[in-house]
Scaffold this active site. Structure first.
Site, PDB file in Angstrom:
ATOM      1  N   LYS A  22     -87.593  84.971  64.981  1.00 17.08           N
ATOM      2  CA  LYS A  22     -87.129  83.941  65.942  1.00 17.08           C
ATOM      3  C   LYS A  22     -86.292  84.605  67.036  1.00 17.08           C
ATOM      4  O   LYS A  22     -86.478  84.334  68.222  1.00 17.08           O
ATOM      5  CB  LYS A  22     -86.294  82.906  65.215  1.00 17.08           C
ATOM      6  CG  LYS A  22     -85.465  82.001  66.119  1.00 17.08           C
ATOM      7  CD  LYS A  22     -84.665  80.957  65.377  1.00 17.08           C
ATOM      8  CE  LYS A  22     -83.308  81.428  64.956  1.00 17.08           C
ATOM      9  NZ  LYS A  22     -82.288  81.436  66.035  1.00 17.08           N
ATOM     10  N   ASN A  23     -85.367  85.505  66.628  1.00 16.46           N
ATOM     11  CA  ASN A  23     -84.424  86.070  67.594  1.00 16.46           C
ATOM     12  C   ASN A  23     -84.999  87.205  68.421  1.00 16.46           C
ATOM     13  O   ASN A  23     -84.301  87.789  69.246  1.00 16.46           O
ATOM     14  CB  ASN A  23     -83.140  86.493  66.882  1.00 16.46           C
ATOM     15  CG  ASN A  23     -82.384  85.272  66.373  1.00 16.46           C
ATOM     16  OD1 ASN A  23     -82.693  84.141  66.743  1.00 16.46           O
ATOM     17  ND2 ASN A  23     -81.432  85.493  65.502  1.00 16.46           N
ATOM     18  N   CYS A 116     -71.337  75.406  69.553  1.00 17.94           N
ATOM     19  CA  CYS A 116     -72.366  74.816  68.681  1.00 17.94           C
ATOM     20  C   CYS A 116     -71.779  74.749  67.265  1.00 17.94           C
ATOM     21  O   CYS A 116     -70.587  74.883  67.050  1.00 17.94           O
ATOM     22  CB  CYS A 116     -73.630  75.660  68.716  1.00 17.94           C
ATOM     23  SG  CYS A 116     -73.399  77.229  67.910  1.00 17.94           S
ATOM     24  N   ARG A 121     -69.037  80.138  71.145  1.00 20.43           N
ATOM     25  CA  ARG A 121     -70.202  80.732  71.824  1.00 20.43           C
ATOM     26  C   ARG A 121     -69.972  80.891  73.336  1.00 20.43           C
ATOM     27  O   ARG A 121     -70.660  80.333  74.163  1.00 20.43           O
ATOM     28  CB  ARG A 121     -71.459  79.890  71.564  1.00 20.43           C
ATOM     29  CG  ARG A 121     -71.732  79.518  70.141  1.00 20.43           C
ATOM     30  CD  ARG A 121     -71.936  80.682  69.208  1.00 20.43           C
ATOM     31  NE  ARG A 121     -73.154  81.428  69.414  1.00 20.43           N
ATOM     32  CZ  ARG A 121     -74.343  81.098  68.913  1.00 20.43           C
ATOM     33  NH1 ARG A 121     -74.455  79.989  68.238  1.00 20.43           N
ATOM     34  NH2 ARG A 121     -75.406  81.861  69.119  1.00 20.43           N
ATOM     35  N   ASP A 305     -75.937  86.391  60.230  1.00 21.62           N
ATOM     36  CA  ASP A 305     -76.963  85.375  59.939  1.00 21.62           C
ATOM     37  C   ASP A 305     -77.369  85.362  58.473  1.00 21.62           C
ATOM     38  O   ASP A 305     -78.152  84.503  58.062  1.00 21.62           O
ATOM     39  CB  ASP A 305     -78.205  85.592  60.808  1.00 21.62           C
ATOM     40  CG  ASP A 305     -77.900  85.361  62.272  1.00 21.62           C
ATOM     41  OD1 ASP A 305     -78.711  85.749  63.121  1.00 21.62           O
ATOM     42  OD2 ASP A 305     -76.814  84.811  62.561  1.00 21.62           O
ATOM     43  N   ARG A 397     -85.122  74.603  62.661  1.00 19.97           N
ATOM     44  CA  ARG A 397     -84.936  75.384  63.903  1.00 19.97           C
ATOM     45  C   ARG A 397     -85.393  76.828  63.722  1.00 19.97           C
ATOM     46  O   ARG A 397     -85.825  77.482  64.668  1.00 19.97           O
ATOM     47  CB  ARG A 397     -83.459  75.373  64.317  1.00 19.97           C
ATOM     48  CG  ARG A 397     -82.958  74.116  64.967  1.00 19.97           C
ATOM     49  CD  ARG A 397     -81.548  74.290  65.493  1.00 19.97           C
ATOM     50  NE  ARG A 397     -81.437  75.603  66.124  1.00 19.97           N
ATOM     51  CZ  ARG A 397     -80.384  76.423  65.937  1.00 19.97           C
ATOM     52  NH1 ARG A 397     -79.377  76.060  65.167  1.00 19.97           N
ATOM     53  NH2 ARG A 397     -80.338  77.597  66.534  1.00 19.97           N
TER      54      ARG A 397
END
Ligand code: EPZ
Length: 418
Positions: A22-23, A116, A121, A305, A397
């Site tokens: 994803k990243n 978030c 952030r 993460d 997500r």
């Protein structure tokens, strides 16, 4: 709204196909806006963050669509430099588009992404870096407005090795006049993947992964078919699942180098881990031991993460551990949910103090963010009895086909509409 219903206690056995990262896909989608060439990104997971980024590209006038497991992008028709606030808030990573939009239009407008679920952030490092390339930036009514006559290469020193700031500056610098040097750049493997993609469309980028990235401006960019790297965080999540439930799980297409800090901790816990080429096999038969401490750090340190996932594991190990979150301010929102499942865990400032218990007890818990939600699923799979995980849109997500992949290796988990 949907929830997961989980019956815990099954050991996990089998092989898991890991999705493209994803990243890595998100900044690559932003990078595709730089070129008029056709871009195909291969084997992209159907996850919400990617879907939202595709929606933004379409709003910018690009052609972007899934074709099976691939995404096709043609930005030659791009005609808008403003990212709508609704979508910008939906997807923080849309901030990466600043660099591409400025490079393409010499203008960009985006709503302040704001904080978030996991922290404040800030984006100051992004904006300071773009200013060093000649971008004028004003902030008005919650928007960031950027404009420049031309982009000129420069030397940029990042106060901290921000992944997003490194990527944003790389994108803005690709077609700048002259060379740009980013010092104290993030070293994450996803930065190297972005470098690989940019060079595949004709850019001249080097040094990614070393802490100093050099971008020599070019005039033209072309097309490419690109296979992003595998998702090391998804891979780590499945390894922790196997460590928590017991059994033997093999991951395909996963570089052990990219998650060596996790493998080191899991071996310390007592897991047997074998790595061969791009396969990792984890086997766990007896109760695991705690590790004294886990500290999240920028790559190659322990990844933030995977902080929630390893904390869930440590909750059922023998002994005590301290987990310290050094990157984000509020990344322990899952802790009260683990306590509902019987965890003995206390958070003081940025550290979670964990005393291992024998097993989790099934309970109904709420996902508050992507990785914390994944950790609750792992706890449910390892728990005694039935659990429900609510608000699983957070998990959607970043994890494609999560319940299918877990069921395929023996997890008793189902997605239920509420
Ligand atoms: C990327 O976020 C990832 N997201 C995050 O993954 C990941 O947790 C993070 O990098 C760290 O590895 C994507 O790649 C889409 P940072 P990013 O800028 O770029 C501070 C997930 O779960 N900072 O490296 O936003 C910031 O406050 C997500 O997949 C500034 O101070 O992370 C934080 O303390 C969550 N000013 C630290 O840097 C800035 O301008 C690291 O943030 C930017 C960041």
């Amino acid at each position: 709204m949907e929830k997961y219903v989980i019956n815990g206690g099954n050991k996990l056995y089998g092989r898991v196909k890991i999705q493209s990262a994803k990243n890595s896909v998100l900044p690559i989608l932003a990078a595709a806006v730089l070129t008029d060439g056709k871009v195909r990104i291969l084997n992209v997971p159907h996850i919400t963050d990617v879907g939202n980024m595709v929606k933004i590209l379409i709003r910018l006038g690009c052609k972007a669509e899934y074709s099976g497991e691939d995404i096709l992008i043609d930005s030659s028709s791009a005609n808008c430099f403003e990212i709508p606030s609704g979508l910008a808030h939906e997807l923080r990573s849309s901030i990466f588009l600043l660099g591409s939009l400025i490079s393409r239009f010499r203008m960009a407008k985006i709503a302040f992404p704001g904080g978030c679920d996991i922290g404040l952030r800030p984006v100051d490092l992004h904006l300071n870096g773009l200013k060093r390339l000649g971008v004028e930036i004003t902030e008005k009514n919650g928007y960031i407005l950027c404009k420049c006559e031309k982009l000129t290469g420069n030397e940029i020193m990042l106060d901290c090795p921000s992944v997003g700031a490194t990527e944003n500056i790389m994108l803005a610098a690709v077609k700048a006049e002259g060379a740009t040097v980013i010092k104290n750049a993030a070293r994450e493997p996803e930065i190297e993947d972005l470098q690989k993609f940019l060079n595949a469309i004709g850019a001249k980028v080097s040094g990614a992964g070393s802490g100093t990235v050099v971008i020599e401006g070019v005039k033209n960019l072309g097309s490419t078919d690109f296979q992003p790297m595998n998702d090391r965080i998804e891979a780590g999540t499945f390894l922790v699942a196997a460590a928590m439930c017991g059994g033997e799980v093999e991951l395909e297409r996963t570089s052990s180098e990219n998650i060596s800090s996790l493998l080191h901790k899991l071996r310390e816990n007592g897991c047997n881990i074998h790595t061969k080429n791009d396969k990792i096999v984890l086997e766990r038969s007896r109760r695991l031991m705690s590790v004294k401490s886990v500290e999240t750090q920028p790559y190659p340190g322990f990844p933030t993460d995977l902080q929630a996932q390893i904390t869930a594991l440590l909750c059922i190990c023998k002994g005590q551990s301290i987990v310290t979150e050094n990157l984000f301010e509020t990344r322990f929102k899952y802790v009260p949910e683990l306590r509902k499942m019987g965890a003995d865990i206390t958070v003081i400032n940025r550290s979670a103090f964990v005393r291992g218990v024998e097993r989790f007890k099934g309970a109904t818990v709420i996902a508050h963010d992507l990785r914390g939600g994944a950790a609750l699923v792992l706890a449910g799979l390892a728990a005694e009895g039935r659990s429900e995980v609510l608000d699983i849109s957070h998990i959607d997500r970043g994890y494609g086909s999560f319940e299918y992949k877990l069921r395929a290796i023996g997890g008793d988990i189902a997605r239920v509409a509420i």
